[in-house]
Design a protein around this motif. Structure first.
Motif, PDB file in Angstrom:
ATOM      1  N   GLU A   7       0.836  -1.197   0.000  1.00  0.00           N
ATOM      2  CA  GLU A   7       0.000   0.000   0.000  1.00  0.00           C
ATOM      3  C   GLU A   7       0.883   1.264   0.000  1.00  0.00           C
ATOM      4  O   GLU A   7       0.672   2.187  -0.780  1.00  0.00           O
ATOM      5  N   GLU A   8       1.880   1.239   0.888  1.00  0.00           N
ATOM      6  CA  GLU A   8       2.784   2.393   0.974  1.00  0.00           C
ATOM      7  C   GLU A   8       3.496   2.617  -0.361  1.00  0.00           C
ATOM      8  O   GLU A   8       3.656   3.745  -0.820  1.00  0.00           O
ATOM      9  N   LEU A   9       3.858   1.484  -0.973  1.00  0.00           N
ATOM     10  CA  LEU A   9       4.537   1.556  -2.260  1.00  0.00           C
ATOM     11  C   LEU A   9       3.624   2.174  -3.321  1.00  0.00           C
ATOM     12  O   LEU A   9       4.017   3.068  -4.069  1.00  0.00           O
ATOM     13  N   ALA A  38       6.976  15.160 -14.592  1.00  0.00           N
ATOM     14  CA  ALA A  38       6.560  15.683 -15.894  1.00  0.00           C
ATOM     15  C   ALA A  38       7.406  15.045 -16.989  1.00  0.00           C
ATOM     16  O   ALA A  38       7.155  15.200 -18.164  1.00  0.00           O
ATOM     17  N   ASP A  39       8.437  14.325 -16.584  1.00  0.00           N
ATOM     18  CA  ASP A  39       9.366  13.767 -17.541  1.00  0.00           C
ATOM     19  C   ASP A  39       8.797  12.497 -18.173  1.00  0.00           C
ATOM     20  O   ASP A  39       8.421  11.556 -17.466  1.00  0.00           O
ATOM     21  N   ALA A  40       8.716  12.490 -19.503  1.00  0.00           N
ATOM     22  CA  ALA A  40       8.025  11.390 -20.187  1.00  0.00           C
ATOM     23  C   ALA A  40       8.669  10.039 -19.913  1.00  0.00           C
ATOM     24  O   ALA A  40       7.988   9.053 -19.654  1.00  0.00           O
ATOM     25  N   LEU A  55       7.546   4.876 -14.199  1.00  0.00           N
ATOM     26  CA  LEU A  55       6.621   4.887 -13.053  1.00  0.00           C
ATOM     27  C   LEU A  55       5.323   4.147 -13.378  1.00  0.00           C
ATOM     28  O   LEU A  55       4.750   3.486 -12.517  1.00  0.00           O
ATOM     29  N   GLU A  56       4.894   4.263 -14.625  1.00  0.00           N
ATOM     30  CA  GLU A  56       3.684   3.531 -15.023  1.00  0.00           C
ATOM     31  C   GLU A  56       3.934   2.024 -14.898  1.00  0.00           C
ATOM     32  O   GLU A  56       3.067   1.275 -14.474  1.00  0.00           O
ATOM     33  N   LYS A 101       2.190   9.186  -6.042  1.00  0.00           N
ATOM     34  CA  LYS A 101       2.660  10.534  -5.736  1.00  0.00           C
ATOM     35  C   LYS A 101       3.758  10.948  -6.717  1.00  0.00           C
ATOM     36  O   LYS A 101       3.736  12.053  -7.258  1.00  0.00           O
ATOM     37  N   MET A 102       4.683  10.018  -6.964  1.00  0.00           N
ATOM     38  CA  MET A 102       5.775  10.341  -7.896  1.00  0.00           C
ATOM     39  C   MET A 102       5.216  10.618  -9.284  1.00  0.00           C
ATOM     40  O   MET A 102       5.679  11.506  -9.986  1.00  0.00           O
TER      41      MET A 102
END
Ligand code: PEP
Ligand code: MG
Length: 745
Positions: free
Chosen positions: A226-228, A240-242, A248-249, A234-235
């Motif tokens: 959950e924390e992860l 904004a960096d593609a 991150l996705e 949040k990140m």
């Protein structure tokens, strides 16, 4: 049934833990473990095979096979069923071992009477350590639950060995991370260095692989996940960096993956702690990563690896700052690193070794600016090296000697001494011009970006600073510097230059040079995106601030300004107008203005090479940024080793294009120089001079070697060699030039 088995396997792990905590050491402990496993699983045989060296496995303990075979029976990687498990890092489960593909009869073990065979790899984070085997007379395949339980036990064994909990006599794994090792990579900054490993991201230590209370562990796991998830979301919100968003996705996808979660839950039900369950999945992913050749898949597996590290940090509470002290002569070891992070270390580092990374990246440029030897693409280095390990970086051959033995140390130190000798030889020509045998003088300047570079101006024999990368000063801060700060810095640079010419390049940010306080909007391809002069023209406030700082710093002295990444005439005109505006303002305010202002542009996109003649007439000077120009000429990302190295700078098409630029500049009397990294490579520099470039700018350490070669060469002859290679239709002139150089001795 499954539940009963889970609790059996938990019991077994509980007993294993007791065995680990007991007084037995070494062989006695290994023997106890094999006997425990055989009894719990209900098999007549349980054996542990460990790697003796990279190619050989050794039977180190057994319950059921002949005791005399222990430490006698050995097999090569891939040999027999055990060797196959180790090689493929895959389970073999068969009811008919003697009939199975690859079976090798080992009479000394008495093995032929056992029909069933189940072997699982003992591995930790991608390192193969050995094989755990159970066998029985009854011909049956082991159930999936049994296979899984044995994998869990193998995982615990791997943890124990990693922690040095036992030392099997003759077992190579006891010596893991203590043996010498050689890794190969690609040179991104030449030089040799000796020092000790400093891990950029220290590994997480799992000290409790076995847990009693599965419910509590499941809770811990779901809290950590959950924390992860919250952290990743949040990140994502902030990024904004593609490229970063893409990673991150992938993190989010894994963090929400039911399969991943389910597998970890099963491991916990089998008796593992939450962190050991995470690490088990991580080990499997790493083993897979080594096998897949598809780049995309590898990257996703590496994302999963990073994500697992984050999870482990949450679960163990171990941050990246472990409180460990940086060793003397630190050599930074990382998967990859950005230019800003590298700058934070400054010159404290003796060397840098990156597992991925690229020769063309700005991190590499920073390493070059700092003159720190850098090796990229040194596979597995983050896995093999421990904090404080003795390491030697051979930035000539692209070799890393990890925990080198005495012979390597001696040979390496001789090499370092020879390098110092060579440097001394260059010292004798410091004050001499780069005058070629055919009577041409080539101007040699240095590239800089930090205040600390300036002392090299005298030490290297550079005639001036051909490229001052002003963005490095912006990258090292976490907020936009003020005009007064910049002006003070530029004043110090000009003072230190003592009248030598310094070409200040205005802010060149974007692509991989991202300022923490000025993130670009989401861009699918940042290298082709909002960068350099494009940012400057769209954000005139920042550009005005920097131009004012430069004008003030000159304080009446001559000033040289260069605009980066100009792709068309109009951009230069607009930037020039911004400078005129700043100059007019300074005059209005009564400040002293520079005695002269030279204004030029970098030629980094092929389009500018085809700009109208008026542009060449108007621009004060041009400097070819070969790093970017090459990437756009060949459409090959300078940061992607795989494509970058396909194209040689001495490729005939690229040289022809450069020659056209030389000719156009000659036709309009436009001063031209070359300031990409290739200017600092002697053979490349020689060819650039041969096709008509008369000014080169490079890192200070290259000036000696480049000058030395130029002084011994006849450019007309080199030019002829180039022309002949071209007429022969060769792809690159490099082989011909190298042959000619060899003939010249
Ligand atoms: C270049 O592109 O060659 C150059 C000198 O600029 P940078 O490497 O800083 O992009
Ligand atoms: Mg550039």
């Amino acid at each position: 049934m499954a539940e009963r088995f889970e609790s059996e396997s938990r019991k077994l792990l509980g007993r294993l833990r007791d065995a680990m905590a007991g007084d037995d050491r070494g062989q006695a402990r290994l023997d106890k473990i094999t006997s425990l496993i055989a009894n719990s699983i209900g098999s007549e045989v349980c054996s542990i095979y460990l790697f003796r060296d990279e190619e050989t496995l050794e039977l180190c303990a057994t319950e059921g096979l002949n005791a005399e075979a222990v430490h006698m029976t050995r097999m090569r990687l891939g040999e027999g069923l055990v060797g196959r498990v180790a090689k493929r890092r895959q389970v073999i489960n068969t009811a008919d071992a003697p009939g199975a593909k690859g079976f090798r009869f080992m009479p000394e073990t008495g093995e032929e009477i056992y029909s069933s065979f189940l072997g699982v790899p003992i591995q930790r984070l991608g390192d193969a350590l050995g094989v755990l085997v159970v066998q029985s007379k009854q011909a049956r395949e082991y159930t999936m639950d049994e296979v899984y339980a044995l994998e869990v036990v193998a995982m615990v064994l791997a943890e124990m060995t990693e922690l040095g909990a036992f030392v099997g006599e003759g077992a190579a794994m006891s010596a893991r991370h203590s043996q010498p090792m050689m890794l190969r990579g690609t040179v991104a900054q030449e030089g040799v260095a000796e020092g000790h490993i400093w891990l950029y991201e220290p590994r997480v230590v799992v000290s409790n692989p076995i847990a009693d209370d599965p419910h509590r562990e499941l809770e811990r796991l779901s809290e950590a996940v959950e924390e992860l998830r919250v952290g990743v979301d949040k990140m994502l919100d902030m990024s904004a960096d593609a490229e970063q968003r893409q990673v991150l996705e992938a993190y989010r996808m894994f963090a929400n993956s039911k399969g991943w979660m389910r597998r970890m839950e099963v491991s916990i039900s089998n008796g593992l702690s939450a962190e050991a369950a995470v690490e088990k999945e991580q080990s499997i992913a790493r083993a897979r990563m080594e096998k897949v050749s598809d780049n995309y898949l590898r990257e996703r597996l590496s994302d999963l690896d990073d994500l697992s590290n984050r999870m482990l940090r949450i679960l163990t509470g171990q941050g990246t700052d472990t409180g460990a002290e940086m060793p003397v002569d630190p050599i930074l070891v990382a998967r990859n690193i950005g230019p800003a992070e590298l700058l934070e270390y400054g010159r404290t580092l003796k060397g840098i070794i990156l597992e991925s990374g690229s020769v063309g990246s700005h991190a590499a440029i920073v390493a070059r600016a700092l003159a720190i030897p850098l090796i990229v693409q040194a596979g597995r280095v983050t896995n093999e090296g421990l904090n404080g390990d003795h390491v030697m970086v051979d930035g000539e051959q692209g070799i890393v000697h990890l925990r080198p033995d005495d012979t390597v140390v001696t040979a390496f130190r001789d090499k370092m001494a020879m390098q110092t000798e060579a440097l001394k030889r260059y010292e004798s020509i410091i004050d001499k011009p780069a005058l070629t045998e055919c009577g041409q003088t080539i101007e040699l300047n240095m590239n800089a970006g930090l205040m600390a570079d300036l002392p090299s101006l005298e030490g290297s024999g550079a005639q001036g600073v051909g490229l001052f990368r002003t963005e490095l000063q912006f990258l090292v801060r976490n907020q936009m510097p003020r005009r007064s700060e910049l002006s003070a810095l530029y004043t110090r640079v000009l003072d230190a230059a003592k009248g030598k010419r310094v070409v200040f390049r205005t802010l060149d940010i974007g692509s991989d040079k991202v300022l923490p306080y000025m993130k670009p909007t989401d861009e699918p391809n940042p290298a082709l995106g909002w960068r350099a002069i494009r940012v400057g023209l769209d954000k005139p406030g920042v550009m005005q601030m920097q131009l004012q700082a430069l004008l003030r710093a000159s304080n009446g002295r001559p000033l040289t300004i260069m605009f980066p990444f100009v792709a068309q005439y109009e951009e230069y005109t607009q930037a020039r107008a911004a400078l005129d505006k700043a100059l007019a303002r300074e005059r209005r305010l009564g400040h002293v203005v520079p005695e002269t202002v030279e204004v030029g542009a970098m030629l980094e996109t092929p389009s500018l090479g085809f700009a109208p003649r008026q542009f060449f007439e108007e621009v004060g000077f041009l400097s070819i940024g070969g790093n970017d120009l090459k990437q756009f000429f060949f459409a090959a990302d300078r940061e992607n080793e795989r494509v970058r190295k396909r194209y040689d700078t001495l490729n005939v098409s690229f040289l022809s294009f450069l020659e056209q630029i030389v000719e156009r500049c000659a036709g309009t009397d436009t001063p031209l120089s070359f300031c990409g990294e290739d200017a600092g490579r002697p053979v490349e520099a020689l060819c650039l001079a041969a096709i008509g470039l008369r000014s080169l700018s490079m890192r200070p350490a290259s000036i000696g070697p480049v000058k030395s070669l130029l002084r011994r060469s006849n450019l007309e002859e080199v030019r002829k060699v180039i022309m002949d290679a071209r007429h022969r239709g060769e792809m690159s002139v490099r082989p011909a030039v190298m042959k000619w150089l060899a003939e010249q001795g």
